[in-house]
Design a protein around this motif. Sequence first.
Motif, short mmCIF file in Angstrom:
data_model
loop_
_atom_site.label_atom_id
_atom_site.label_comp_id
_atom_site.label_asym_id
_atom_site.label_seq_id
_atom_site.Cartn_x
_atom_site.Cartn_y
_atom_site.Cartn_z
N GLN A 139 0.82 -1.20 0.00
CA GLN A 139 0.00 0.00 0.00
C GLN A 139 0.86 1.25 0.00
OE1 GLN A 139 -1.49 -1.20 4.08
NE2 GLN A 139 -1.34 1.01 4.40
N VAL A 166 -3.42 -5.72 -2.03
CA VAL A 166 -2.73 -4.63 -2.70
C VAL A 166 -3.76 -3.52 -2.85
CG1 VAL A 166 -1.35 -3.94 -4.71
CG2 VAL A 166 -1.38 -6.34 -3.97
N SER A 170 -0.55 1.63 -5.12
CA SER A 170 0.42 0.57 -5.42
C SER A 170 0.46 0.34 -6.93
CB SER A 170 0.03 -0.74 -4.72
OG SER A 170 -0.08 -0.55 -3.33
N ASP A 171 1.66 0.39 -7.49
CA ASP A 171 1.81 0.26 -8.94
C ASP A 171 2.99 -0.67 -9.22
OD1 ASP A 171 1.35 0.68 -11.61
OD2 ASP A 171 2.33 2.65 -11.69
N MET A 199 -7.45 -7.06 -4.39
CA MET A 199 -6.88 -5.92 -5.10
C MET A 199 -7.91 -4.81 -5.00
SD MET A 199 -5.45 -5.59 -8.99
CE MET A 199 -4.99 -3.98 -9.68
N ALA A 203 -5.27 0.48 -6.36
CA ALA A 203 -4.17 -0.36 -6.83
C ALA A 203 -4.16 -0.30 -8.35
CB ALA A 203 -4.35 -1.80 -6.36
N VAL A 206 -1.14 -4.96 -11.22
CA VAL A 206 -0.70 -6.12 -10.44
C VAL A 206 -0.67 -7.35 -11.35
CG1 VAL A 206 -1.18 -7.64 -8.49
CG2 VAL A 206 -1.69 -5.19 -8.32
#
Length: 374
Positions: A139, A166, A170-171, A199, A203, A206
């Motif tokens: 995060q 996630v 968040s990348d 997710m 986010a 992912v």
Amino acid sequence: QAGPCPNGAPLAFEGAEGFGQCSQGGRGGRTIDVTNLNNSGPGSLRQCAQVETGPRICRFTVSGTIALSPVIGGNFSDLDIVNDYVTIDGSTAPMGGIALKDGGLTIKANHVIVRHLRVRPGLKTWLERGQNSNAIAIQSNNGVSISNVIVDHVTASWGNDDLVYVIYGSDLVTIQWSIFSEGIMDCPGPCSGSKGFLMGYGAKSVSFHHNLSAHNWIRWPEYTGGGDKPDLIGQLDFVNNVHYNGNGTDTIMWSYHGPQFANFVGNYWKIGLDGPATKPLNQTYASIRTIGGQTYTASSGLYVHDNYGRYWPTQCNGCNAVVGQAVSDEKIIWADNGGIPVATVRYNYPLVTTTDPQQAYQDVLNGVGAFPRD
């Protein structure tokens, strides 16, 4: 030899794939030895991972279990990674490897590599831990976005919320070749139940591939979309994962938090009557549930191909589902209220090795989890 990463940088490690494959971790920095199993202080994992700054590699000269607890200046027990450029590799530990208990692992930094670690929070509630009850959380750091994180060959068990999530900010994240198992259904005090992978809001991208879920009630995954800002469109690449003994409607896609785009390719849901948690009342459900009626649904998309699980032999609500290879592909989707539009072409996300689900089933069982093998 130049790698596929920016400026010709190498992969995080051999075998790294997906959005997080170019994480630098602590490459080129200091090697800091973890020499004891203390919760904090000199020689501890927390000292290397949480306190130290700059590129660093946490190398273990000890093996065993680290009991996490709150430290001075903090009110929660998680190992909290907030400083960029770190590699934690439990395979460097002698003999039996490294496990964390009584807390989770929270990643709130850029360029983080975590490999061959066991994370087992146990029966610690939200109140006791003061932050969350998850095993692994990725995060933002106080609202500041983070990127380039890869989690590889990790085993996460016995959490009483999500075993891995996630969320916001968040990348470029990859979670691969890991076990998420035995989420806790009942616990003393506040308890959120047994959940696999979330997710959530904000986010961005992912890759989740070649992972095993076993004995988790819901969320494989639950994906709620990117966010309410143009730069928070969510992207999920869900490839060659295996799920066993859920409640029968384990995968939920809904664009509640904004546009979402996802690939579901070559996954294996071992369900039906194959596990004691699978409920007969869910026999009419397909493996993937998409929930419509959301603000951003029309701008979202879901690509499905070559998945094995529960599907409808005919496309209708209320039909009895069968278990097997979904033919045709879209019949593995149970769409509420119109659902999410089905894409006809796989989204062009970073390369992930992809096989048919039967091969993935064997590969995952043969290769997932922290070494030495659980």
